[in-house]
Scaffold this active site. Structure first.
Site, PDB file in Angstrom:
ATOM      1  CB  SER A 271      -0.958   0.030   1.306  1.00  0.00           C
ATOM      2  OG  SER A 271      -1.564   0.425   1.159  1.00  0.00           O
TER       3      SER A 271
ATOM      4  CG  ASP B 218      -6.768  -3.529  -3.595  1.00  0.00           C
ATOM      5  OD1 ASP B 218      -7.174  -2.518  -2.865  1.00  0.00           O
ATOM      6  OD2 ASP B 218      -5.272  -3.115  -3.198  1.00  0.00           O
TER       7      ASP B 218
ATOM      8  CG  HIS C 190      -5.122  -2.363   0.302  1.00  0.00           C
ATOM      9  ND1 HIS C 190      -4.697  -1.972  -0.833  1.00  0.00           N
ATOM     10  CD2 HIS C 190      -5.178  -1.674   1.178  1.00  0.00           C
ATOM     11  CE1 HIS C 190      -3.605  -0.688  -0.253  1.00  0.00           C
ATOM     12  NE2 HIS C 190      -3.872  -0.565   0.805  1.00  0.00           N
TER      13      HIS C 190
END
Length: 250
Positions: free
Chosen positions: A93, A192, A222
């Protein structure tokens, strides 16, 4: 109830070193299992925790992305100061964005960007992430419903300059992607959000290395390091690191 603050993670495993980077509102818990997997296979791993992360959400808004980036650089230098001359960087991320930024600015053996939102052009969605984290955190603190509602309201009206700073940092990193010449692996969950799914091929197409690959995970969202296909993620990261030509031997 006072929650225990997550700590930086360091596991000795060998001369080859890996810098592990967690995401926005996350902590070293996001990458701990991956770090343990790599350490048992000959890699020393270090995962810093960013300022304002892993604690009450209000603390995050008191810090800036520049502070978090400084924590990343300190993590890189921590490994260098321990005598590791060759370092790979792996992030998820926002940590994936940071991993790319490290590869742009420092010598690395390889870079792994997992679910990295490099095409982000606004802070939209970041506050939602923070708000959801805040609600969960306050619940685990065993605060009353009324207190949680009051504190979440205060969070809504708190200045959020740090969130705009994330967008600026991401834009700068996106512009410098062609500077990356190190072997690059992009990992992305197919469950995601669209932003992340769009970012993955963009990263692959923009970095200037012939040694690059993208892997998609059909049943993952994610935080793929903790999702259903996490074991495959660990194996894929290890196989990528293992194919790199390291000068040092464990």
């Amino acid at each position: 109830m006072k929650l225990t603050k997550p700590q930086p993670l360091t596991i000795e495993g060998g001369k080859k070193a890996v810098l592990l980077l967690h995401g926005f509102t996350g902590s070293t818990k996001d990458v701990k299992k991956l770090g343990e997997f790599l350490s048992t296979r000959g890699y020393t791993v270090h995962a810093p925790i960013y300022s304002g992360h892993g604690v009450e959400p209000e603390a995050l808004l008191e810090t800036k992305p520049e502070d978090w980036w400084n924590d990343v650089v300190e993590g890189y230098n921590f490994l260098k100061n321990k005598g590791h001359e060759e370092i790979a960087v792996v992030g998820i991320s926002l940590g994936g964005v940071f991993s790319l930024k490290v590869a742009e600015q420092f010598p690395v053996k390889g870079v792994v960007a997992m679910c990295a939102p490099i095409t982000r052009d606004s802070s939209k969605g970041l506050f939602t992430r923070l708000y959801n984290y805040a609600r969960l955190y306050k619940h685990f603190e065993n605060k009353s419903k009324d207190q949680i509602i009051s504190e979440l309201h205060e969070l809504r009206i708190t200045p959020k300059d740090s969130l705009d700073g994330v967008t600026r940092l991401t834009e700068e990193t996106r512009e410098d992607l062609p500077a990356i010449k190190a072997p690059t692996l992009v990992l992305q969950g197919l469950l995601d959000d669209e932003l992340y799914q769009q970012s993955a091929p963009f990263i692959l197409d923009t970095v200037k290395t012939d040694d690059k690959e993208i892997i998609w995970y059909e049943n993952s969202g994610h935080i793929i390091t903790l999702d259903k296909e996490r074991e495959k993620v660990y194996e894929d990261v290890y196989n990528f690191l293992n194919h790199i030509e390291w000068s040092v031997a464990n």
